[in-house]
Scaffold this motif. Structure first.
Motif, PDB file in Angstrom:
ATOM      1  N   GLN A  72      -6.292  -0.361   9.285  1.00 13.23           N
ATOM      2  CA  GLN A  72      -5.305  -0.157  10.636  1.00 13.23           C
ATOM      3  C   GLN A  72      -4.370   0.180  10.402  1.00 13.23           C
ATOM      4  OE1 GLN A  72      -6.491  -3.449   9.823  1.00 13.23           O
ATOM      5  NE2 GLN A  72      -5.056  -4.585   9.994  1.00 13.23           N
ATOM      6  N   ARG A  73      -4.045   0.166   8.515  1.00 15.37           N
ATOM      7  CA  ARG A  73      -2.769   0.760   8.300  1.00 15.37           C
ATOM      8  C   ARG A  73      -3.231   1.438   7.091  1.00 15.37           C
ATOM      9  NH1 ARG A  73      -3.196  -5.399   3.858  1.00 15.37           N
ATOM     10  NH2 ARG A  73      -3.197  -6.203   6.658  1.00 15.37           N
ATOM     11  N   VAL A  74      -3.613   2.231   8.139  1.00 21.11           N
ATOM     12  CA  VAL A  74      -3.485   4.066   7.276  1.00 21.11           C
ATOM     13  C   VAL A  74      -3.190   4.962   8.529  1.00 21.11           C
ATOM     14  CG1 VAL A  74      -5.316   5.834   6.247  1.00 21.11           C
ATOM     15  CG2 VAL A  74      -5.712   3.293   5.246  1.00 21.11           C
ATOM     16  N   LEU A  75      -2.378   5.919   8.879  1.00 19.00           N
ATOM     17  CA  LEU A  75      -1.760   5.953  10.008  1.00 19.00           C
ATOM     18  C   LEU A  75      -2.085   8.061   9.351  1.00 19.00           C
ATOM     19  CD1 LEU A  75       1.056   4.111  11.158  1.00 19.00           C
ATOM     20  CD2 LEU A  75      -0.896   4.487  11.860  1.00 19.00           C
ATOM     21  N   SER A  76      -1.708   9.071  10.280  1.00 15.22           N
ATOM     22  CA  SER A  76      -1.491  10.451  10.024  1.00 15.22           C
ATOM     23  C   SER A  76      -0.138  10.444   8.996  1.00 15.22           C
ATOM     24  CB  SER A  76      -0.751  11.430  10.828  1.00 15.22           C
ATOM     25  OG  SER A  76      -0.085  11.328  12.432  1.00 15.22           O
ATOM     26  N   ALA A  77       0.590  11.403   8.651  1.00 14.80           N
ATOM     27  CA  ALA A  77       1.509  11.775   7.675  1.00 14.80           C
ATOM     28  C   ALA A  77       2.540  11.581   9.064  1.00 14.80           C
ATOM     29  CB  ALA A  77       1.180  13.189   6.978  1.00 14.80           C
ATOM     30  N   GLN A  78       2.811  12.074   9.831  1.00 14.73           N
ATOM     31  CA  GLN A  78       3.945  11.953  11.236  1.00 14.73           C
ATOM     32  C   GLN A  78       3.850  10.334  11.459  1.00 14.73           C
ATOM     33  OE1 GLN A  78       1.582  14.512  11.069  1.00 14.73           O
ATOM     34  NE2 GLN A  78       3.683  15.304   9.879  1.00 14.73           N
ATOM     35  N   GLY A  79       3.143   9.369  10.776  1.00 13.27           N
ATOM     36  CA  GLY A  79       3.105   7.895  11.095  1.00 13.27           C
ATOM     37  C   GLY A  79       2.063   7.409  12.795  1.00 13.27           C
ATOM     38  N   ALA A  80       1.686   8.912  12.876  1.00 14.51           N
ATOM     39  CA  ALA A  80       1.286   9.124  13.944  1.00 14.51           C
ATOM     40  C   ALA A  80      -0.370   7.804  14.667  1.00 14.51           C
ATOM     41  CB  ALA A  80       0.952   9.812  15.192  1.00 14.51           C
ATOM     42  N   GLY A 106       5.431   5.768  20.215  1.00 16.92           N
ATOM     43  CA  GLY A 106       4.401   5.155  20.131  1.00 16.92           C
ATOM     44  C   GLY A 106       3.721   4.992  18.233  1.00 16.92           C
ATOM     45  N   THR A 107       5.170   5.658  17.615  1.00 21.11           N
ATOM     46  CA  THR A 107       5.055   6.105  16.353  1.00 21.11           C
ATOM     47  C   THR A 107       5.560   5.094  15.655  1.00 21.11           C
ATOM     48  OG1 THR A 107       6.300   7.026  15.704  1.00 21.11           O
ATOM     49  CG2 THR A 107       4.546   8.023  16.437  1.00 21.11           C
ATOM     50  N   VAL A 108       4.575   5.101  14.050  1.00 19.77           N
ATOM     51  CA  VAL A 108       4.994   4.056  13.062  1.00 19.77           C
ATOM     52  C   VAL A 108       6.504   4.690  11.966  1.00 19.77           C
ATOM     53  CG1 VAL A 108       5.379   2.130  10.800  1.00 19.77           C
ATOM     54  CG2 VAL A 108       3.448   2.295  12.864  1.00 19.77           C
ATOM     55  N   ASP A 109       7.904   3.742  12.199  1.00 22.49           N
ATOM     56  CA  ASP A 109       8.234   4.704  11.058  1.00 22.49           C
ATOM     57  C   ASP A 109       8.864   4.404   9.825  1.00 22.49           C
ATOM     58  OD1 ASP A 109      10.739   5.603   9.950  1.00 22.49           O
ATOM     59  OD2 ASP A 109      12.037   3.928  11.211  1.00 22.49           O
ATOM     60  N   LEU A 110       7.808   5.979   9.195  1.00 23.33           N
ATOM     61  CA  LEU A 110       6.873   5.715   7.572  1.00 23.33           C
ATOM     62  C   LEU A 110       8.474   5.579   6.809  1.00 23.33           C
ATOM     63  CD1 LEU A 110       4.748   8.204   7.776  1.00 23.33           C
ATOM     64  CD2 LEU A 110       4.800   6.221   8.050  1.00 23.33           C
ATOM     65  N   ASN A 111      10.007   5.510   7.244  1.00 17.89           N
ATOM     66  CA  ASN A 111      11.349   5.512   6.231  1.00 17.89           C
ATOM     67  C   ASN A 111      10.899   3.780   6.452  1.00 17.89           C
ATOM     68  OD1 ASN A 111      11.963   7.462   5.471  1.00 17.89           O
ATOM     69  ND2 ASN A 111      12.940   8.237   7.909  1.00 17.89           N
ATOM     70  N   ASP A 140      16.623   7.112   5.081  1.00 19.58           N
ATOM     71  CA  ASP A 140      17.416   5.262   4.922  1.00 19.58           C
ATOM     72  C   ASP A 140      17.483   5.077   6.372  1.00 19.58           C
ATOM     73  OD1 ASP A 140      18.330   6.054   2.044  1.00 19.58           O
ATOM     74  OD2 ASP A 140      16.883   4.172   2.518  1.00 19.58           O
ATOM     75  N   VAL A 141      17.322   4.181   6.999  1.00 14.71           N
ATOM     76  CA  VAL A 141      16.770   2.831   8.622  1.00 14.71           C
ATOM     77  C   VAL A 141      18.225   2.819   8.178  1.00 14.71           C
ATOM     78  CG1 VAL A 141      16.348   2.515   9.970  1.00 14.71           C
ATOM     79  CG2 VAL A 141      14.911   2.495   8.440  1.00 14.71           C
ATOM     80  N   HIS A 142      18.615   2.387   7.693  1.00 16.77           N
ATOM     81  CA  HIS A 142      20.417   1.384   8.089  1.00 16.77           C
ATOM     82  C   HIS A 142      21.123   1.100   6.368  1.00 16.77           C
ATOM     83  CE1 HIS A 142      16.834  -1.291   9.342  1.00 16.77           C
ATOM     84  NE2 HIS A 142      17.307  -2.007   8.561  1.00 16.77           N
ATOM     85  N   GLN A 143      20.674   1.947   6.321  1.00 14.92           N
ATOM     86  CA  GLN A 143      21.868   2.230   4.275  1.00 14.92           C
ATOM     87  C   GLN A 143      22.777   2.341   4.783  1.00 14.92           C
ATOM     88  OE1 GLN A 143      21.756   0.447   1.994  1.00 14.92           O
ATOM     89  NE2 GLN A 143      19.330   1.146   1.647  1.00 14.92           N
ATOM     90  N   PRO A 144      23.774   1.341   4.558  1.00 16.95           N
ATOM     91  CA  PRO A 144      25.540   1.933   4.630  1.00 16.95           C
ATOM     92  C   PRO A 144      25.414   2.767   4.135  1.00 16.95           C
ATOM     93  CG  PRO A 144      25.543   0.178   4.474  1.00 16.95           C
ATOM     94  CD  PRO A 144      23.870   0.171   4.148  1.00 16.95           C
TER      95      PRO A 144
END
Length: 147
Positions: A72-80, A106-111, A140-144
């Motif tokens: 389950q931990r393998v997704l497409s390159a877009q995180g879908a 409905g995707t996973v944030d690869l960052n 980066d998601v929350h990198q100030p």
DNA sequence: CGTTTGACTACGC
DNA sequence: CGCGTAGCCAAAC
């Protein structure tokens, strides 16, 4: 389906072995797993790059239900999720269960959850290559900002 | 036998 | 961010 790898037995086993290294809460892509495995002589690098991601999918598809491989931990390159139909549901629930957050789309944030591969010593001892990171340079998601 | 269909990805609009 | 396209093969129908 696309052509099968030169040595399916070995290729599949390698895919499974690598997949087992993905820690809970992280995800990898088909292409990323493929990139870790050195292409065999009989296929051109070009051909390998094009087809190998499918072979990874095939390998995971052939896992027995009793397997301990965290497919389950393998997704497409877009995180879908690329799995069709009901299986997609199962994959999403298994990921959520281990703490992987999904975006509204409905995707996973690869960052955030993208895996950068096993430690160097592990790769080296198995004759595998370090894959490119799934994380984007400035993504980066929350990198100030510091200035 | 001809058609359809993929557990993909990078790129363009 | 969503949708289309190229790449171009091997099974399943």
């Amino acid at each position: 389906m696309r052509r099968t790898p030169p040595d399916p037995e070995v290729f599949n086993a390698t895919v499974w072995h690598i997949t087992r290294q993905i820690p809970p809460g992280s995800v990898a892509s088909y292409g990323q797993i493929a990139a870790m495995i050195p292409p065999q002589e009989s296929v051109s690098p070009d051909e390998y790059r094009r087809l190998a991601p499918f072979w990874v999918g095939q390998a995971l598809n052939q896992l027995p239900e009793t397997s301990d491989v965290p497919w389950q931990r393998v997704l497409s390159a877009q995180g879908a999720i690329s799995l069709p139909g009901a299986a997609a549901e199962q994959q999403r629930s298994r990921l959520k269960q281990e703490g992987v957050p999904f975006t509204e789309a409905g995707t996973v944030d690869l960052n955030q959850c993208g895996w950068d591969g096993p430690p160097d010593d592990w790769l080296q001892s198995h004759g595998l290559r370090r894959p490119p990171s799934l994380k984007k340079p400035g993504g980066d998601v929350h990198q100030p900002r510091l200035f």
